[in-house]
Design a protein around this motif. Structure first.
Motif, mmCIF file in Angstrom:
data_model
loop_
_atom_site.group_PDB
_atom_site.id
_atom_site.type_symbol
_atom_site.label_atom_id
_atom_site.label_comp_id
_atom_site.label_asym_id
_atom_site.label_seq_id
_atom_site.Cartn_x
_atom_site.Cartn_y
_atom_site.Cartn_z
ATOM 1 N N ASP A 144 39.582 30.335 36.269
ATOM 2 C CA ASP A 144 40.528 31.061 37.103
ATOM 3 C C ASP A 144 40.922 32.362 36.421
ATOM 4 N N HIS A 186 43.926 35.606 37.080
ATOM 5 C CA HIS A 186 44.998 36.222 37.872
ATOM 6 C C HIS A 186 45.404 37.535 37.213
ATOM 7 N N HIS A 226 45.587 25.872 37.363
ATOM 8 C CA HIS A 226 44.541 26.001 38.388
ATOM 9 C C HIS A 226 43.156 25.689 37.810
#
Ligand SMILES: [Zn+2]
Length: 154
Positions: A8, A10, A42
């Motif tokens: 993941d 971000h 996540h």
């Protein structure tokens, strides 16, 4: 035995605090994105889902669904662990790498390990890694996480 990989990323720039592995980091700028943008939770969830050959986190909890706005990713992770158990598997262990140029995460790693291990019900290891000035992580634009999970038949 089944192994799964989760990844993941971000970008910085969220409205909320920086949350990683359910731990709020007081001196960090928040990440933007899905739920509370907890990239570590996540990636761990996607590793578990992948090992069980289940749909990924974005499919189960779409960012377009207002129900997941600002929700705790540790609650989503707990839901994922339930789904993995219902599929007939038990987590054995998880290992994760957080790539972040800043802030300094070392003081919070033990708390992340404890929180994640409690929710997953198995040892979760977490290792911070600096971005070394390279790419989006190195320019302090984003935090990226990789996680691998091992499951056994329950
Ligand atoms: Zn995410």
């Amino acid at each position: 035995m089944r192994v799964g990989l989760g990844y993941d990323v971000h970008p910085f720039g969220g409205d909320g605090p920086l949350v990683l592995g359910g731990v709020t980091i007081p001196d960090g700028t928040g990440l933007a994105g899905h739920s509370d943008a907890d990239a570590l939770a996540h990636a761990v969830a996607d590793a578990l889902l992948g090992a069980a050959s289940l749909d990924d986190l974005g499919t189960l909890f779409p960012a377009s669904d207002e129900r997941w706005r600002g929700v705790s990713s540790m609650a989503l992770l707990a839901d994922v662990v339930d789904r993995v158990r219902q599929a007939g598997y038990q987590p054995v262990n998880v290992d994760a790498v957080i790539a972040a140029e800043q802030p300094r995460l070392a003081p919070y790693i033990d708390s992340m390990r404890k929180e994640l291990s409690r929710v997953v019900g198995a040892p979760v290891n977490v290792k911070p890694k600096a971005g070394e000035g390279v790419g989006a992580v190195g320019r302090s634009e984003a935090i990226a996480v990789w996680a691998v999970a091992l499951l056994e038949s329950a």
